[in-house]
Write an enzyme that holds these catalytic residues in place. Structure first.
Site, short mmCIF file in Angstrom:
data_model
loop_
_atom_site.label_atom_id
_atom_site.label_comp_id
_atom_site.label_asym_id
_atom_site.label_seq_id
_atom_site.Cartn_x
_atom_site.Cartn_y
_atom_site.Cartn_z
CB ALA A 53 -1.00 0.08 1.25
CG ASP A 102 4.06 -1.54 2.84
OD1 ASP A 102 4.97 -1.96 3.16
OD2 ASP A 102 3.54 -1.14 1.55
N GLY A 156 0.30 -7.74 -9.95
CA GLY A 156 1.37 -6.99 -10.86
C GLY A 156 2.79 -7.26 -10.49
CG ASN A 176 3.85 -3.24 -18.67
OD1 ASN A 176 2.83 -2.73 -18.77
ND2 ASN A 176 4.84 -2.74 -18.66
CG HIS A 226 12.30 -0.34 -15.74
ND1 HIS A 226 12.68 -1.30 -16.72
CD2 HIS A 226 11.17 -0.24 -15.68
CE1 HIS A 226 11.54 -1.82 -17.20
NE2 HIS A 226 10.53 -0.99 -16.58
CG HIS A 227 12.41 3.11 -11.23
ND1 HIS A 227 12.64 2.69 -9.94
CD2 HIS A 227 11.33 2.42 -11.66
CE1 HIS A 227 11.69 1.45 -9.81
NE2 HIS A 227 10.79 1.69 -10.92
CE LYS A 255 11.75 -3.96 -13.49
NZ LYS A 255 10.74 -4.43 -12.57
N GLY A 285 10.11 -7.99 -16.42
CA GLY A 285 9.21 -9.06 -16.58
C GLY A 285 8.64 -8.43 -17.98
CB THR A 286 7.83 -5.44 -19.78
OG1 THR A 286 6.80 -5.09 -18.53
CG2 THR A 286 7.20 -4.79 -21.00
N1 LIG Z 1 2.57 -5.33 -13.77
C1 LIG Z 1 2.99 -4.08 -13.89
O1 LIG Z 1 2.31 -3.36 -14.81
C2 LIG Z 1 4.01 -3.29 -12.93
C3 LIG Z 1 4.13 -1.93 -13.14
C4 LIG Z 1 5.24 -1.67 -12.38
C5 LIG Z 1 5.59 -2.12 -11.29
N2 LIG Z 1 5.29 -3.43 -11.25
C6 LIG Z 1 6.06 -4.22 -10.20
O2 LIG Z 1 5.22 -3.99 -8.96
C7 LIG Z 1 6.11 -4.41 -7.87
C8 LIG Z 1 6.13 -3.13 -6.98
O3 LIG Z 1 6.61 -2.22 -7.74
P1 LIG Z 1 6.78 -0.63 -6.70
O4 LIG Z 1 7.71 0.16 -7.77
O5 LIG Z 1 5.62 -0.12 -6.29
O6 LIG Z 1 7.87 -1.11 -5.53
P2 LIG Z 1 7.98 -0.36 -4.34
O7 LIG Z 1 9.08 -0.89 -3.68
O8 LIG Z 1 7.58 1.31 -4.25
O9 LIG Z 1 6.66 -0.96 -3.26
C9 LIG Z 1 6.69 -2.20 -2.88
C10 LIG Z 1 6.00 -2.18 -1.48
O10 LIG Z 1 5.66 -3.54 -1.05
C11 LIG Z 1 6.04 -3.42 0.15
N3 LIG Z 1 5.89 -4.75 0.78
C12 LIG Z 1 6.95 -5.75 0.89
N4 LIG Z 1 6.67 -6.81 1.39
C13 LIG Z 1 5.31 -6.76 1.67
C14 LIG Z 1 4.29 -7.76 2.07
N5 LIG Z 1 4.83 -8.94 2.58
N6 LIG Z 1 3.21 -7.27 2.00
C15 LIG Z 1 2.71 -6.27 1.68
N7 LIG Z 1 3.38 -5.23 1.37
C16 LIG Z 1 4.84 -5.55 1.26
C17 LIG Z 1 7.19 -2.68 0.49
O11 LIG Z 1 7.24 -2.07 1.66
C18 LIG Z 1 6.78 -1.35 -0.42
O12 LIG Z 1 5.93 -0.37 0.08
C19 LIG Z 1 7.49 -4.74 -8.31
O13 LIG Z 1 7.58 -5.98 -8.70
C20 LIG Z 1 7.58 -3.83 -9.86
O14 LIG Z 1 8.28 -4.52 -10.81
C21 LIG Z 1 4.67 -4.00 -11.87
#
Ligand SMILES: NC(=O)c1ccc[n+]([C@@H]2O[C@H](COP(=O)([O-])OP(=O)(O)OC[C@H]3O[C@@H](n4cnc5c(N)ncnc54)[C@H](O)[C@@H]3O)[C@@H](O)[C@H]2O)c1
Length: 255
Positions: free
Chosen positions: A9, A34, A93, A119, A149-150, A153, A159-160
């Site tokens: 969250a 979270d 995601g 994605n 990516h940033h 990451k 994955g994309t």
């Molecule tokens: N599928 C898509 O379209 C897409 C797009 C962007 C990012 N992503 C993926 O989404 C994921 C998150 O990306 P982000 O940039 O938000 O990362 P982020 O690090 O900003 O956020 C991840 C969050 O998950 C929390 N977290 C960790 N373990 C947890 C648990 N057990 N339960 C609940 N929360 C937990 C962390 O504390 C953090 O707040 C990555 O795997 C990223 O590659 C997917």
């Protein structure tokens, strides 16, 4: 009203998903999880961030229609199990799931409907279709997948990018994948994959088809994370009426 729980969250994606839910007239956030910031408000919602380590009991008490997960690969498995445990549909995601894919599919099978996508953006899903079409004509050209990516990451390649290489490989009857090159590395028939990490790049993917004397580049660039969260919200609506089992974003978008 579709009731939604969000895991991750306070993350970059999770916090924007919560904003999107707040703007959606047909959705209500009922739980946010979270591992940090427990007890803080989840965005502007009247919901406090709950401890993800207790998700099994806390999720059951809110019994959401759908769980949206953008966390980490290890976390996603437990979150999916908790969702299945309380009958919630799933929008997953989180990327880098390769080693957990079978386990997750096994947990979901015969239980709830789920959309899992590396994605969620409309553009990237169309990009993958275009790659299949290009590969049909340019299969004998050299093919390279390059993603950026940033700096935060965690997984690489994205994955994309992996899915891009996979759809091209399948279209061509199976190709070797080579991840970066160093030292003596003569080019063969492989698909090369390269990952760049830096700054705040949201997500760029380019596939290069290079022939003799010419080349074609097919490129997608995300300008903001709304590209992904908008798609995840669409998937959350779609999954409510979907059959039990794992679905992809191409089904959500009717591609
Ligand atoms: N599928 C898509 O379209 C897409 C797009 C962007 C990012 N992503 C993926 O989404 C994921 C998150 O990306 P982000 O940039 O938000 O990362 P982020 O690090 O900003 O956020 C991840 C969050 O998950 C929390 N977290 C960790 N373990 C947890 C648990 N057990 N339960 C609940 N929360 C937990 C962390 O504390 C953090 O707040 C990555 O795997 C990223 O590659 C997917």
């Amino acid at each position: 009203m579709i009731t939604v729980a969000v895991t991750g969250a306070l993350g970059r994606m999770g916090s924007l998903i919560i904003e999107n839910i707040g703007d959606a007239p047909d959705m209500e956030l009922v739980a946010a999880f979270d591992i940090m910031g427990v007890g803080m408000p989840a965005g502007n919602a009247d919901v406090l961030v709950a401890d993800a380590r207790k998700i099994d009991t806390l999720l059951a008490s809110t019994s959401p229609d759908v769980l949206i997960d953008f966390t980490t690969p290890g976390a996603a498995v437990g979150n999916v199990r908790a969702a299945v445990g309380c009958g919630a549909a799933i929008v997953l995601g989180t990327t880098g799931l390769e080693q957990y894919q079978e386990e997750i599919a096994g947990i979901i099978a015969g239980s709830v409907p789920a959309v899992i996508a590396p994605n969620f953006s409309v553009g990237v899903n169309v990009f993958w279709k275009l790659l299949i079409e290009a590969a049909a004509y340019l299969g004998d050209w050299d093919i390279e997948v390059i993603e950026a990516h940033h700096r935060h990451k965690k997984d690489a390649p994205s994955g994309t990018a992996l899915h891009a290489a996979d759809v091209i490989s399948k279209a061509l009857g199976g190709k070797e994948l080579v991840y970066g090159r160093k030292g003596l590395a003569p080019r063969g028939e492989e698909i090369g994959i390269h990952a760049i990490r830096g700054g705040d790049i949201i997500g760029d993917h380019l596939v290069l088809f290079a022939g003799d004397g010419e080349r074609i580049e097919i490129k997608h660039q995300a300008h903001s994370r709304q590209a992904f969260t908008g798609g995840a919200i669409k998937a959350a609506r779609w999954v409510m009426d979907a059959p039990v089992g794992v679905h992809g974003m191409e089904e959500v978008l009717g591609l």
